[in-house]
Enzyme design. Structure first.
Site, PDB file in Angstrom:
ATOM      1  N   ASP A   1       0.977  -1.255   0.035  1.00  0.00           N
ATOM      2  CA  ASP A   1       0.063   0.184  -0.025  1.00  0.00           C
ATOM      3  C   ASP A   1       0.816   1.085  -0.091  1.00  0.00           C
ATOM      4  OD1 ASP A   1      -2.573   0.823  -0.058  1.00  0.00           O
ATOM      5  OD2 ASP A   1      -2.902   0.988   2.142  1.00  0.00           O
TER       6      ASP A   1
ATOM      7  N   LYS B   1     -10.073   8.214  10.743  1.00  0.00           N
ATOM      8  CA  LYS B   1     -10.148   8.022   9.380  1.00  0.00           C
ATOM      9  C   LYS B   1      -8.523   8.162   8.709  1.00  0.00           C
ATOM     10  CE  LYS B   1      -9.592  11.091   6.238  1.00  0.00           C
ATOM     11  NZ  LYS B   1      -8.781  10.438   5.200  1.00  0.00           N
TER      12      LYS B   1
ATOM     13  N   GLU C   1       0.128  17.065  14.814  1.00  0.00           N
ATOM     14  CA  GLU C   1       1.380  16.700  14.919  1.00  0.00           C
ATOM     15  C   GLU C   1       1.688  16.935  13.203  1.00  0.00           C
ATOM     16  OE1 GLU C   1       3.450  15.629  16.940  1.00  0.00           O
ATOM     17  OE2 GLU C   1       2.273  15.074  18.612  1.00  0.00           O
TER      18      GLU C   1
ATOM     19  N   CYS D   1       8.431  12.922   8.876  1.00  0.00           N
ATOM     20  CA  CYS D   1       7.902  14.324   9.353  1.00  0.00           C
ATOM     21  C   CYS D   1       9.174  14.792  10.021  1.00  0.00           C
ATOM     22  CB  CYS D   1       6.706  14.445  10.255  1.00  0.00           C
ATOM     23  SG  CYS D   1       6.942  13.040  11.575  1.00  0.00           S
TER      24      CYS D   1
ATOM     25  N   GLU E   1       9.372  21.801   3.328  1.00  0.00           N
ATOM     26  CA  GLU E   1       9.418  20.230   3.416  1.00  0.00           C
ATOM     27  C   GLU E   1       9.087  19.725   2.217  1.00  0.00           C
ATOM     28  OE1 GLU E   1       5.823  18.511   5.573  1.00  0.00           O
ATOM     29  OE2 GLU E   1       7.465  17.471   6.544  1.00  0.00           O
TER      30      GLU E   1
HETATM   31  P1  NAD Z   1      -2.221  15.890   4.616  1.00  0.00           P
HETATM   32  O1  NAD Z   1      -2.354  16.778   5.400  1.00  0.00           O
HETATM   33  O2  NAD Z   1      -2.381  15.866   2.963  1.00  0.00           O
HETATM   34  O3  NAD Z   1      -3.355  14.603   5.011  1.00  0.00           O
HETATM   35  C1  NAD Z   1      -3.381  13.845   6.234  1.00  0.00           C
HETATM   36  C2  NAD Z   1      -4.676  13.565   6.461  1.00  0.00           C
HETATM   37  O4  NAD Z   1      -5.677  14.749   6.669  1.00  0.00           O
HETATM   38  C3  NAD Z   1      -5.216  12.578   5.436  1.00  0.00           C
HETATM   39  O5  NAD Z   1      -5.595  11.616   6.218  1.00  0.00           O
HETATM   40  C4  NAD Z   1      -6.477  13.454   4.523  1.00  0.00           C
HETATM   41  O6  NAD Z   1      -7.100  12.611   4.139  1.00  0.00           O
HETATM   42  C5  NAD Z   1      -6.816  14.374   5.589  1.00  0.00           C
HETATM   43  N1  NAD Z   1      -7.368  15.725   5.298  1.00  0.00           N
HETATM   44  C6  NAD Z   1      -6.808  16.377   4.022  1.00  0.00           C
HETATM   45  N2  NAD Z   1      -7.620  17.407   3.880  1.00  0.00           N
HETATM   46  C7  NAD Z   1      -8.272  17.509   5.128  1.00  0.00           C
HETATM   47  C8  NAD Z   1      -9.683  18.381   5.388  1.00  0.00           C
HETATM   48  N3  NAD Z   1      -9.724  19.416   4.500  1.00  0.00           N
HETATM   49  N4  NAD Z   1     -10.033  17.927   6.409  1.00  0.00           N
HETATM   50  C9  NAD Z   1      -9.939  17.117   7.067  1.00  0.00           C
HETATM   51  N5  NAD Z   1      -8.953  16.118   6.901  1.00  0.00           N
HETATM   52  C10 NAD Z   1      -8.336  16.378   5.848  1.00  0.00           C
HETATM   53  O7  NAD Z   1      -0.735  15.054   5.043  1.00  0.00           O
HETATM   54  P2  NAD Z   1      -0.286  13.888   4.351  1.00  0.00           P
HETATM   55  O8  NAD Z   1       0.308  14.108   2.791  1.00  0.00           O
HETATM   56  O9  NAD Z   1      -1.061  12.558   4.314  1.00  0.00           O
HETATM   57  O10 NAD Z   1       0.992  13.354   5.198  1.00  0.00           O
HETATM   58  C11 NAD Z   1       2.329  14.357   5.029  1.00  0.00           C
HETATM   59  C12 NAD Z   1       2.338  15.235   6.179  1.00  0.00           C
HETATM   60  O11 NAD Z   1       2.349  14.655   7.459  1.00  0.00           O
HETATM   61  C13 NAD Z   1       3.776  15.727   6.182  1.00  0.00           C
HETATM   62  O12 NAD Z   1       3.603  17.356   6.164  1.00  0.00           O
HETATM   63  C14 NAD Z   1       4.423  15.288   7.402  1.00  0.00           C
HETATM   64  O13 NAD Z   1       5.460  16.129   7.791  1.00  0.00           O
HETATM   65  C15 NAD Z   1       3.425  15.125   8.442  1.00  0.00           C
HETATM   66  N6  NAD Z   1       3.574  14.170   9.222  1.00  0.00           N
HETATM   67  C16 NAD Z   1       3.758  14.804  10.544  1.00  0.00           C
HETATM   68  C17 NAD Z   1       4.079  13.596  11.605  1.00  0.00           C
HETATM   69  C18 NAD Z   1       4.322  14.064  12.989  1.00  0.00           C
HETATM   70  O14 NAD Z   1       4.328  13.405  13.811  1.00  0.00           O
HETATM   71  N7  NAD Z   1       4.531  15.411  13.268  1.00  0.00           N
HETATM   72  C19 NAD Z   1       4.014  12.229  11.285  1.00  0.00           C
HETATM   73  C20 NAD Z   1       3.635  11.965  10.205  1.00  0.00           C
HETATM   74  C21 NAD Z   1       3.547  13.014   8.974  1.00  0.00           C
END
Ligand code: NAD
Length: 491
Positions: free
Chosen positions: A91, A177, A252, A286, A385
């Site tokens: 996945d 989710k 986070e 991250c 980033e």
């Molecule tokens: P993203 O913000 O695009 O998506 C994260 C989640 O939010 C997904 O489940 C997505 O469906 C949901 N989402 C998107 N738009 C939304 C909205 N309008 N309302 C509610 N939910 C919504 O991030 P990504 O691309 O999945 O992940 C990468 C990011 O996550 C990077 O910036 C990374 O640094 C961060 N990250 C942080 C940590 C930490 O512990 N600080 C850990 C892992 C990843």
């Protein structure tokens, strides 16, 4: 066959009857059709979690009883370790040894919070000395209520565990989710909690996109707390939604973390940790140390050794033996990283390694390990980033300059420092404005220690007892001696 939502202990199809397909990033081929959730599905899931919290046994069980369920979940994960790791490879694309490590940590996270749940029975109240003999007071901890969790795709099952395990340990019920990019191990987690006979409605899992399923969860008035991991723009949106209802949140978010290397560091150790800090999980971490600062006298030799080793990394499908770099998670991420590499070159940075698709791989979202030098401090690639296997390396001449360059960021998730002078390491660790600091390493993460960011990298802390506190309210209970008269109105 489509994988359905798990709501109120039942597998339920999407209200819209719509589905989406997950893609294997190594082959670009479809893997599985998954229910596309919307606000109706989310509402059903929140109602189930509300009922389970308000009227079900879960928050009223002892910590020991909740701990037993969490231990059972951990056992069931351990029993399916290899299978779940293979599912994560398919996945997400990550190499199998990394996926296996993630799943072991997922089980470890449930075990850790099982132990904390058990301890809650002994530490159920704290006596407070009010300095007034007529009064006695205590503080107790109670679960926040219904928690919503939205997670990213980079460590799919582990990110679920970081939220589900402490929330359940605390006595909360939850709607999770997962990312629409990697929902499969979250669905496996639903199978596991079903097998563990968790009471209905305690954990509900709804799959779908951010706008269609995530937003209604964050906006739902019956959700008492939102826990989010993901990008800064989405985190900021979640914060605005929560603000309308003054909802408890923890965030986070992203980072652009520095790794400072002083000249007295062993060169081989430095190369190892630079690489682990940016190429592990294809740099989709991250806390990745994507900005490397090297003391001037070590810089030329270190850059040469780093480039030599980066070129040797075996790139390929995550199940192939010896592979240490898999494909990026999907086409959008591949395009984003490729655009960042092009942008870096346009900004005047020098590309010294990688920068393209590996020649032998014609299919899959692969990007070579990429190294930039001569990166302008105000450039996009130094400040933002990238979330791919792309590192920017720069030299410095003094400790003061290294700290200043390191702290010049809107992010503050993590930072790292390497030197044989441990006093210097401690000094720099304290000077860095970030929530996680590594000395003489980069990235090792332990469930016992707090995790979270300063500045735009987030709010609150996960893991350790800090992670449990995310899902607890503090209540004071103060008593007055009924034998004594208050004597304000009635003398
Ligand atoms: P993203 O913000 O695009 O998506 C994260 C989640 O939010 C997904 O489940 C997505 O469906 C949901 N989402 C998107 N738009 C939304 C909205 N309008 N309302 C509610 N939910 C919504 O991030 P990504 O691309 O999945 O992940 C990468 C990011 O996550 C990077 O910036 C990374 O640094 C961060 N990250 C942080 C940590 C930490 O512990 N600080 C850990 C892992 C990843």
């Amino acid at each position: 066959m489509t994988f359905n939502h798990f709501i109120d202990g039942q597998w339920q199809p999407a209200d819209s009857q719509q589905s989406f397909v997950t893609i294997n990033p190594a082959t670009e081929q479809p893997i599985q059709s998954v229910a596309a959730g919307n606000s109706v599905d989310i509402d059903k899931a929140v109602k189930a979690a509300r009922k389970a919290f308000d009227h079900g046994p879960w928050p009223r069980l002892s910590g020991k009883q909740r701990g037993a369920y969490l231990r059972k979940i951990a056992d069931l994960i351990n029993q399916r370790l290899d299978e779940l790791a293979r599912l994560e490879v398919t996945d997400n694309g990550k190499p199998f040894p990394e996926a296996k490590w993630d799943i072991e940590d997922t089980a470890g996270c449930f075990e850790f919070y099982a132990a904390l749940a058990e301890q809650m029975d002994e530490q159920d109240s704290e006596t407070i000395d009010l300095g007034e003999p007529a009064f006695t007071s205590k503080a107790i901890k109670e679960p926040v209520g219904v928690a919503g969790a939205i997670i990213p795709w980079n460590f799919p099952m582990l990110m679920a565990a970081w939220k589900v395990a402490p929330a359940l340990a605390a006595g909360c019920t939850m709607v999770l989710k997962p990312s629409e990019v990697t929902p499969l191990t979250a669905i496996a987690l639903a199978e596991i909690v079903e097998q563990a006979e968790l009471p209905a409605g305690v954990l509900n899992i709804v799959t779908g996109t951010g706008p269609e399923a995530g937003q209604p969860l964050a906006e739902h008035p019956d959700v008492d707390k939102m826990a989010f991991t993901g990008s800064v723009p989405t985190g900021s949106r979640i914060m605005s939604m929560a603000a309308n209802q003054v909802k408890n949140i923890s965030l986070e978010l992203g980072g652009k973390s520095p790794l400072i290397i002083f000249a007295d560091t062993d060169i081989e150790q430095a190369v190892e940790w630079i690489m682990f800090g940016i190429f592990w999980n294809q740099g989709q971490v991250c806390s990745a140390t994507s900005r490397v600062l090297v003391e001037e006298s070590l810089y030329p030799q270190l850059l040469e050794r780093l480039t030599e080793e980066a070129k040797k990394i075996t790139i390929g499908e995550g199940n192939e033996s010896g592979v240490l770099l898999g494909p990026l998670v999907n086409e959008a991420q591949y395009q984003k990283v490729m655009a960042a590499i092009e942008r870096g070159q346009g900004e005047g940075a020098k590309l010294v390694c990688g920068g393209g698709r590996p020649e032998h791989l014609h299919q899959g979202y692969y990007v070579e390990p990429t190294i930039f030098t001569e990166v302008p401090e105000d450039s996009w690639i130094w400040q933002e980033e990238i979330f791919g296997p792309v590192v920017c390396v720069k030299s410095f001449t003094s400790e003061e300059q290294a700290v200043q360059l390191a702290n010049d960021s809107r992010f503050g998730l993590a930072g790292a420092v390497m030197s044989n002078d441990l006093q210097r390491c401690d000094r720099v660790a304290c000077a860095l404005r970030a929530g996680i600091i590594w000395i003489n390493c980069s990235q090792p993460t332990f469930v016992q220690a707090p995790w979270g960011g300063y500045k735009q990298s987030g709010i609150g802390r996960e893991l350790g007892h800090w992670g449990l506190n995310n899902y607890l309210e503090t209540k004071q209970i103060t008593s007055y001696d009924p034998q004594q008269r208050w004597g304000w109105y009635i003398k």
